[in-house]
Design a protein around this motif. Structure first.
Motif, PDB file in Angstrom:
ATOM      1  N   LEU A   5       9.101   3.749   2.777  1.00  0.00           N
ATOM      2  CA  LEU A   5       7.605   3.839   2.942  1.00  0.00           C
ATOM      3  C   LEU A   5       7.326   2.318   3.659  1.00  0.00           C
ATOM      4  N   ALA A   6       7.184   2.613   4.904  1.00  0.00           N
ATOM      5  CA  ALA A   6       6.501   1.419   5.705  1.00  0.00           C
ATOM      6  C   ALA A   6       5.315   1.495   5.853  1.00  0.00           C
ATOM      7  N   THR A   7       4.571   1.489   4.772  1.00  0.00           N
ATOM      8  CA  THR A   7       3.339   1.821   4.949  1.00  0.00           C
ATOM      9  C   THR A   7       2.151   0.513   4.691  1.00  0.00           C
ATOM     10  N   GLY A   8       2.685  -0.505   5.016  1.00  0.00           N
ATOM     11  CA  GLY A   8       1.548  -1.607   4.985  1.00  0.00           C
ATOM     12  C   GLY A   8       1.198  -2.171   3.618  1.00  0.00           C
ATOM     13  N   PHE A   9       0.143  -2.915   3.697  1.00  0.00           N
ATOM     14  CA  PHE A   9      -0.404  -3.592   2.515  1.00  0.00           C
ATOM     15  C   PHE A   9      -1.975  -3.402   2.324  1.00  0.00           C
ATOM     16  N   HIS A  10      -2.505  -3.917   1.270  1.00  0.00           N
ATOM     17  CA  HIS A  10      -3.885  -4.104   1.088  1.00  0.00           C
ATOM     18  C   HIS A  10      -4.302  -5.330   1.701  1.00  0.00           C
ATOM     19  N   ALA A  11      -4.617  -5.396   2.889  1.00  0.00           N
ATOM     20  CA  ALA A  11      -5.125  -6.674   3.329  1.00  0.00           C
ATOM     21  C   ALA A  11      -6.206  -7.360   3.223  1.00  0.00           C
ATOM     22  N   ASP A  12      -7.092  -6.624   2.354  1.00  0.00           N
ATOM     23  CA  ASP A  12      -8.211  -7.424   1.847  1.00  0.00           C
ATOM     24  C   ASP A  12      -8.151  -7.878   0.531  1.00  0.00           C
ATOM     25  N   SER A  45       0.934  -1.186   0.080  1.00  0.00           N
ATOM     26  CA  SER A  45       0.038  -0.151   0.035  1.00  0.00           C
ATOM     27  C   SER A  45       0.778   1.528   0.003  1.00  0.00           C
ATOM     28  N   LEU A  46       0.930   2.060  -1.113  1.00  0.00           N
ATOM     29  CA  LEU A  46       1.697   3.274  -1.061  1.00  0.00           C
ATOM     30  C   LEU A  46       0.797   4.597  -0.735  1.00  0.00           C
ATOM     31  N   PRO A  47       1.368   5.168   0.093  1.00  0.00           N
ATOM     32  CA  PRO A  47       0.654   6.587   0.524  1.00  0.00           C
ATOM     33  C   PRO A  47       0.424   7.451  -0.702  1.00  0.00           C
ATOM     34  N   ASP A  48      -0.740   8.139  -0.542  1.00  0.00           N
ATOM     35  CA  ASP A  48      -0.928   9.378  -1.655  1.00  0.00           C
ATOM     36  C   ASP A  48      -0.367  10.705  -1.044  1.00  0.00           C
ATOM     37  N   ILE A  49       1.151  10.733  -1.334  1.00  0.00           N
ATOM     38  CA  ILE A  49       2.025  11.764  -0.899  1.00  0.00           C
ATOM     39  C   ILE A  49       2.173  12.538  -2.097  1.00  0.00           C
ATOM     40  N   HIS A  87       4.144  17.457   1.459  1.00  0.00           N
ATOM     41  CA  HIS A  87       4.698  17.112   0.068  1.00  0.00           C
ATOM     42  C   HIS A  87       6.236  16.725   0.179  1.00  0.00           C
ATOM     43  N   VAL A  88       6.419  16.089  -0.800  1.00  0.00           N
ATOM     44  CA  VAL A  88       7.803  15.713  -1.021  1.00  0.00           C
ATOM     45  C   VAL A  88       8.279  16.619  -2.411  1.00  0.00           C
ATOM     46  N   THR A  89       9.730  17.028  -1.980  1.00  0.00           N
ATOM     47  CA  THR A  89      10.487  17.842  -2.959  1.00  0.00           C
ATOM     48  C   THR A  89      11.416  16.636  -3.718  1.00  0.00           C
ATOM     49  N   LYS A  90      12.291  17.297  -4.463  1.00  0.00           N
ATOM     50  CA  LYS A  90      13.470  16.821  -5.244  1.00  0.00           C
ATOM     51  C   LYS A  90      14.390  16.217  -4.075  1.00  0.00           C
ATOM     52  N   THR A  91      14.622  17.109  -3.014  1.00  0.00           N
ATOM     53  CA  THR A  91      15.706  16.798  -1.942  1.00  0.00           C
ATOM     54  C   THR A  91      15.280  16.245  -0.769  1.00  0.00           C
ATOM     55  N   GLY A  92      13.976  16.415  -0.435  1.00  0.00           N
ATOM     56  CA  GLY A  92      13.411  16.103   0.822  1.00  0.00           C
ATOM     57  C   GLY A  92      11.856  16.033   1.096  1.00  0.00           C
TER      58      GLY A  92
END
Length: 489
Positions: free
Chosen positions: A338-345, A143-147, A317-322
Motif C-alpha cells: 500500500l503505497a498510499t501516502g501519509f497524513h500530511a497535516d 495513511s491506510l486506505p479503507d479497503i 474488496h480484498v479476499t484471502k488470496t487476492g
C-alpha cells in the motif's frame, strides 16, 4: 548578558531537520537535548526502506551545505545511502550522544509562571526547557486506505513505509496500490523480480524524466581531493534554472514556465509508451504539477514489460488470496503493498501541545495547520518549526529549505540568549495578515488547479508557500521584528 547555557532547548525529532538544529546549537555552545521516538535517527529515510527508494533531488544537492559528501554512488542517491550519510554527519559533529532514542514526546505544555515548556515523554518522565524546536517532519504518519476485506488477506500486506524486512520477492505475484513517488519506485524496482506485478492506479501521475548515472571510483576520488567539484554540482546553473522555472510555473499556472513543464511531461509520455491503450491509462486528467511531480527515469520502460499490468478499475474488496476489482477482474496475489501516502497535516501530532492561555495546537490548527512564515506560531512562545506547515514544497531539496529557516530562527534565538527577550512569538495581527495573503495566493497556484493531493488541507486550500523561491529566501534572510511580540527578561 546571560550565559548561553542558561537557556535549554528541546529538539523534537532526529531526522534531517532535527540534526540540522542540533549541529547549529552545538556550534553555538548552547544547551540542547534531542528526543526521537524511534530507535535510530534518519526520519523518513529510516522509516522508508522499500526496494527502489531513491531521492528525486541530486545527491550532492541533498546534503548539508556544511557537510559535503564524496561517497555518493550515483547522481540520485538511494534511501539507505542517505540514512548512512545522516548517521555519519551525526557522528562527525558528535550529536548522537545528545539524542534520546525510543523517547516520544507525548505532551508539550507552556508554563506561564516561569515562561518554560514542560515536556512529558513516553516513559512518563518530565523535562523543562526554555525553547522548543519542532523538527518532527511531515510524512511520518502512514495513511491506510479503507479497503474492504484487507485484514482477510492471507499473504503479506503492509504500507510502503512499514516494509517487511527479509520478505521473499522473487517469483511472487505482487500488487502495488498507489502511484505517487513511492508506488512508482516500488513498481520500477520489483518488475525485474516479480512473477506478475499489478499496479493498481488510484490516479495516474505526470512523470518528469531525469537522468541517473553511477559515479566511478575515479570521480569519487576527485570529489575527495577537490570539494569544489561537489559545489559545481550542488550549485549547477542548469539545476537551479530548472528549480526557478518550476517554481515560477507553480505560482503562475498560465506562465510559459508551466507550459514548458507540461510539454516535457506530455512528450515523455507520448514518446515512451508505445501501446496507445496503455498510454491512455497512464495519462492524468489534471495539469502537470497539480500533484507532486514524480521524477523518474525508468518507470515507463518497466510498465511495458510483459509481467506488468496497469489496473485503472477501482478495488472492490480484498479476499484471502487476492484483489477483486469493481469491473469483475480478480488478481491472485502473494504480496500487497500500500503505497498510499501519509497524513500530511499531522506534523507534531498526536503530541498534546498547549500554549499561552491554554491554547491547544489542535484548536489553533483548525481548520488547517499553519505557521507564521512556516516557522513560528502566535500563542506558542519560544516554539519554532523546521519544515512546518505552509513552507515551500516541491521537487527541490528540503535541506536547503531547512537551512534557510534555521538562519531565520537563529536570529530570534540570539535575542533570547542575549537576554534581550524572555519570550518571542508572532503577533496575532501579523500572522493573520500573512495567512490571509497566503491563502489567497495559494488558491491561484497550480496546486489549486483541480486535483486531489496531499498538498491540500481539508478545506481544499494548498498548505504551501505560494510565492517565489527567491521570495522565501528573502523572507528567511531576516525576521521582521515589528511582527513579533517580545516579552522582556
Amino acid at each position: 548578558m546571560q550565559n548561553n547555557n542558561q537557556k535549554r532547548t528541546a529538539i523534537i525529532g532526529a531526522g534531517m531537520a532535527g540534526l540540522l538544529a542540533a549541529i547549529n546549537l552545538k556550534k553555538a555552545h548552547r544547551d540542547f537535548m534531542v528526543f526521537e521516538k524511534a530507535d535510530s535517527l534518519g526520519g523518513t529515510w529510516r522509516d522508508n526502506r522499500y526496494p527502489g527508494l531513491t531521492c528525486d533531488v541530486p545527491a550532492h544537492a541533498y546534503t548539508y551545505s556544511f557537510a559535503p559528501y564524496a561517497e555518493w554512488s550515483a547522481y540520485h542517491a538511494t534511501g539507505p545511502e542517505i540514512k548512512r550519510y545522516f548517521e555519519k554527519v551525526a557522528e562527525d559533529f558528535e550529536i548522537t550522544p545528545s539524542i534520546h532514542f525510543n523517547t516520544e514526546i507525548t505532551a508539550c505544555h507552556f508554563n506561564e509562571t516561569d515562561n518554560s515548556w514542560l515536556l512529558k515523554d513516553s516513559h512518563g518522565e518530565s523535562h523543562v526547557f526554555d525553547i522548543v524546536i519542532v523538527a518532527s517532519g511531515v510524512l511520518h504518519h502512514p495513511s491506510l486506505p479503507d479497503i474492504k476485506g484487507l485484514n482477510d488477506f492471507q499473504g503479506s500486506w503492509f504500507h510502503s513505509a512499514q516494509w517487511e524486512d527479509g520478505l521473499e520477492l522473487d517469483d511472487k505475484n505482487i500488487g502495488v496500490v498507489g502511484c505517487g513517488s513511492s508506488g512508482v519506485q516500488i513498481v520500477t524496482a520489483l518488475t525485474s523480480v516479480a512473477k506478475q506485478l499489478i499496479h493498481f492506479q488510484r490516479s495516474p501521475q505526470w512523470i518528469m524524466p531525469v537522468e541517473q548515472f553511477d559515479y566511478s571510483e575515479e570521480e569519487k576520488q576527485a570529489f575527495r581531493d577537490n570539494p569544489k567539484l561537489i559545489d559545481d554540482i550542488r550549485y549547477d546553473k542548469q539545476y537551479w534554472e530548472n528549480i526557478y522555472r518550476f517554481n515560477k510555473g507553480i505560482i503562475n499556472p498560465d506562465s510559459p514556465e508551466m507550459q514548458m513543464v507540461e510539454d516535457i511531461c506530455r512528450d515523455y509520455l507520448e514518446k515512451s509508451i508505445h501501446d496507445p491503450e496503455l498510454r491512455e491509462k497512464l495519462r492524468p486528467d489534471y495539469r502537470a504539477a497539480c500533484k507532486r511531480l514524480v521524477y523518474n527515469w525508468q518507470y515507463y520502460d518497466c510498465v511495458q514489460k510483459p509481467n506488468v499490468t496497469i489496473e485503472t478499475s477501482a478495488i472492490d474488496h480484498v479476499t484471502k488470496t487476492g484483489v477483486q476489482l469493481s469491473d469483475g477482474t480478480f488478481h491472485e496475489l502473494d504480496i500487497l503493498v500500500l503505497a498510499t501516502g501519509f497524513h500530511a497535516d499531522m506534523f507534531i501530532k498526536p503530541t498534546s501541545v498547549i500554549g499561552r492561555d491554554g491554547l491547544s495546537l489542535d484548536t489553533f490548527w483548525s481548520p488547517r495547520p499553519t505557521a507564521h512564515y512556516a516557522v513560528t506560531l502566535p500563542g506558542f512562545p519560544n516554539m519554532f518549526m523546521l519544515n512546518g506547515p505552509t513552507g515551500p514544497v516541491g521537487n527541490f531539496s528540503l535541506i536547503d529549505i531547512a537551512e534557510r529557516q534555521w538562519g531565520y530562527i537563529d536570529q530570534l534565538l540570539n535575542i533570547i540568549h542575549a537576554g534581550d527577550a524572555e519570550t518571542i512569538e508572532p503577533k496575532v495581527s501579523a500572522f493573520e495578515d500573512y495567512e490571509k495573503r497566503r491563502i489567497e495566493a495559494a488558491q491561484k497556484t497550480i496546486f489549486g488547479s483541480g486535483c486531489s493531493s496531499w498538498y491540500l488541507d481539508k478545506t481544499g486550500v494548498p498548505m504551501t508557500w505560494p510565492w517565489g523561491y527567491q521570495d522565501f529566501v528573502d523572507a528567511m534572510h531576516q525576521p521582521n521584528m515589528s511582527e513579533y511580540d517580545i516579552q522582556a527578561s
